[in-house]
Design a protein around this motif. Structure first.
Motif, short mmCIF file in Angstrom:
data_model
loop_
_atom_site.label_atom_id
_atom_site.label_comp_id
_atom_site.label_asym_id
_atom_site.label_seq_id
_atom_site.Cartn_x
_atom_site.Cartn_y
_atom_site.Cartn_z
N ASN A 159 -41.51 112.64 -32.22
CA ASN A 159 -41.97 111.26 -32.28
C ASN A 159 -40.73 110.38 -32.38
OD1 ASN A 159 -44.74 111.88 -32.22
ND2 ASN A 159 -44.73 112.31 -34.41
N GLY B 33 -55.63 110.65 -38.57
CA GLY B 33 -54.24 110.21 -38.60
C GLY B 33 -53.46 110.88 -39.72
N ARG C 287 -40.23 107.64 -34.12
CA ARG C 287 -40.45 106.69 -35.22
C ARG C 287 -40.70 107.44 -36.52
NH1 ARG C 287 -45.45 108.29 -35.99
NH2 ARG C 287 -46.34 109.31 -34.17
N ASP D 221 -48.00 117.09 -43.38
CA ASP D 221 -49.22 116.31 -43.56
C ASP D 221 -50.45 117.17 -43.32
OD1 ASP D 221 -49.40 116.41 -40.83
OD2 ASP D 221 -49.66 114.27 -40.54
N GLY E 261 -42.98 108.84 -39.47
CA GLY E 261 -44.35 109.34 -39.50
C GLY E 261 -45.20 108.56 -40.46
N ASP E 262 -46.48 108.53 -40.19
CA ASP E 262 -47.45 107.94 -41.11
C ASP E 262 -48.51 109.01 -41.34
OD1 ASP E 262 -49.36 106.51 -42.48
OD2 ASP E 262 -49.21 104.75 -41.19
N PRO E 263 -48.64 109.62 -42.52
CA PRO E 263 -48.19 109.16 -43.84
C PRO E 263 -46.88 109.79 -44.37
CG PRO E 263 -49.85 110.88 -44.11
CD PRO E 263 -49.64 110.72 -42.63
N GLU E 264 -46.08 110.49 -43.55
CA GLU E 264 -44.87 111.13 -44.08
C GLU E 264 -43.96 110.14 -44.80
OE1 GLU E 264 -46.17 111.63 -41.18
OE2 GLU E 264 -46.15 113.75 -40.65
N TYR F 212 -38.28 112.13 -35.06
CA TYR F 212 -39.22 112.91 -35.86
C TYR F 212 -39.45 114.22 -35.11
CZ TYR F 212 -44.09 113.82 -37.59
OH TYR F 212 -45.26 114.35 -38.08
N1 GLY Z 1 -48.28 112.05 -39.31
C1 GLY Z 1 -48.04 112.30 -37.94
C2 GLY Z 1 -47.45 111.18 -37.21
O1 GLY Z 1 -47.01 110.18 -37.76
O2 GLY Z 1 -47.37 111.27 -36.00
#
Ligand code: GLY
Ligand code: AMP
Length: 434
Positions: free
Chosen positions: A290, A232, A292, A218, A294-297, A274
């Protein structure tokens, strides 16, 4: 298909592009019944059923699931996981995709994560942790800049300073211990600074085995050329062309070793793990875990998954992935974030959004909603900093990048801002990171 008693109703916790991508992927399963999203966004309101729930309150989430016949709860963000929402759901006898509060400390406490990495010989930066500024500064001044200062707990992505001087590091240490991040900063970590390109590797796990996703990368900075404040995430792509085969194999080995670490510590980890890596000259090293998606992965990973996501999440949640294998598309995916003017600082909301249907009419385009809402006139409007994720899939990286920007041009809202260089550095090759 192989799930019992279908259709199966699902509750997804979260409100971002990640949760909209999960919603879309689950709805594509022939076994999926009703999908509730709490609290959801404009996109999940259109595709599924939004519900107002106190999402960090495990008993409220578990009660909703029980009362509505939900058989799988999928937790998107880290905070409910760290607060034990998955434990509360499982205590009701309902399957939950997401780790327990104990397991989620791998994200909730950086000290826990580093101790775990050291205990299981997972490569990471050298580090120390401190609860008072005297010992933190004593340690700091035995080292040289650049050096990294981190708040131990969850700080919404703001708790990390990569300091280029010891004075900057000292200020970060003091800020942290003086309460800028509240309880999350009561312990401070000081870390060796690593260098190299960053790359994420996410895996599904049932606590016993892993099913890896493709590497993703990202763009965290707001400005083109990776400049400006951290956000983010302003865009993402997958797979990552600059990752070598030996590096990929090593990252997989490290993730495998991590799950074995949980097993030997007696921690039953079910969900996504993650791994945030830096590809250093000595090989991939972990920056963080992480607990969970990822956002935006997720917005580039799930559209490339041909397998039934409902089956994967349900089986991982009940601890039985068995011999399941995943089928991934050979496409490349690039996703561009459309944000509100001012983001990551303050921004306006309530602006009408147009052109999503025209963008999605382009073959290979999916538009995921992040900060959107349906207003009192049933209009789709902006409702957050990151508004939409425009994901393009194509047979080559370059084609995916071009397609994403064609679609971006079709969408409009007042204040629309985005980076025009998502993926460009990957196309320039490894040298662009040196
Ligand atoms: N894109 C990084 C995260 O979700 O932590
Ligand atoms: P984290 O939340 O630990 O991933 O840190 C956020 C960002 O800070 C990472 O994506 C890296 O860009 C940077 N970072 C974290 N730890 C280090 C480190 N040890 N060396 C260099 N950069 C780091």
């Amino acid at each position: 298909m192989s799930l019992p008693n279908t259709p199966l109703d699902v509750l997804i916790i979260g409100a971002g592009g990640r949760e909209h991508a999960i919603t879309r992927a689950l709805l594509a399963s022939p076994d999926c019944g009703r999908v509730y999203v709490a609290p959801g966004n404009g996109g999940t309101a259109i595709d599924a059923l939004n519900v107002a729930l106190a999402v960090n309150d495990g008993s409220a989430v578990a009660a909703f699931a029980r009362q509505n016949g939900v058989r799988l709860v999928v937790v998107g963000p880290e905070e409910p996981l760290v607060k034990g929402v998955a434990d509360a759901v499982r205590a009701e006898g309902i399957a939950c995709f997401g780790p327990s509060a104990v397991a989620a400390q791998i994200e909730g406490s950086k000290r826990f994560a580093k101790q775990f990495m050291d205990a299981h010989s997972l490569p990471t930066a050298a580090w120390g942790y401190f609860n008072d500024s005297y010992s933190a500064l004593e340690f700091l001044y035995q080292h040289e800049a650049p050096i990294v200062v981190k708040a131990d707990g969850l700080a919404a992505g703001k708790g990390v300073t990569v300091a280029t001087s010891l004075a900057e590091a000292e200020a970060a240490v003091k800020e942290c211990l003086d309460g800028r991040f509240g309880e999350a900063g009561a312990t401070v970590l000081i870390e060796e600074a690593l260098s190299g390109p960053e790359c994420s590797l996410l895996v599904f796990t049932d606590g016993q085995r892993i099913l890896p996703m493709a590497p993703a990368q990202d763009h965290k900075r707001a400005g083109e050329g990776d400049t400006g404040p951290n956000t983010g995430g302003m865009g993402v792509y997958s797979p990552v062309p600059i990752v070598s085969e030996p590096e990929h194999a090593r990252m997989l080995e490290i993730m495998e070793q991590a799950i074995n670490g949980f097993i030997s510590d007696g921690i039953d980890y079910r969900g996504v793990l993650y791994g945030g890596f830096m590809l250093t000259a000595e090989g991939p090293k972990l920056l963080e875990f992480n607990a969970r998606f990822g956002d935006p992965e997720t917005q580039v990973l799930l559209p490339r998954l041909n397998s039934d996501l409902l089956e994967v999440l349900y089986k991982a949640a009940v601890g039985d992935l068995g011999a399941m294998q995943l089928d991934w598309s050979s496409d490349w995916a690039v996703s561009v974030v459309l944000a509100s003017a001012g983001y990551p600082g303050s921004y306006q909301t309530g602006h009408a959004i147009s052109g999503i249907a025209a963008a999605e009419a382009l073959p290979g385009i999916t538009v995921y909603h992040a900060g959107t809402a349906i207003d009192e006139h049933s209009q789709l409007v902006t409702a957050g900093g990151r508004v939409l994720n425009v994901t393009a899939q194509a047979a080559s990286f370059k084609a995916a990048q071009e397609l994403a920007y064609q679609a971006v041009d079709k969408i409009d809202f007042s204040g629309k801002q985005y980076r025009r260089d998502i993926g460009s550095r990957a196309l320039m090759g490894r040298a662009a990171w040196d």
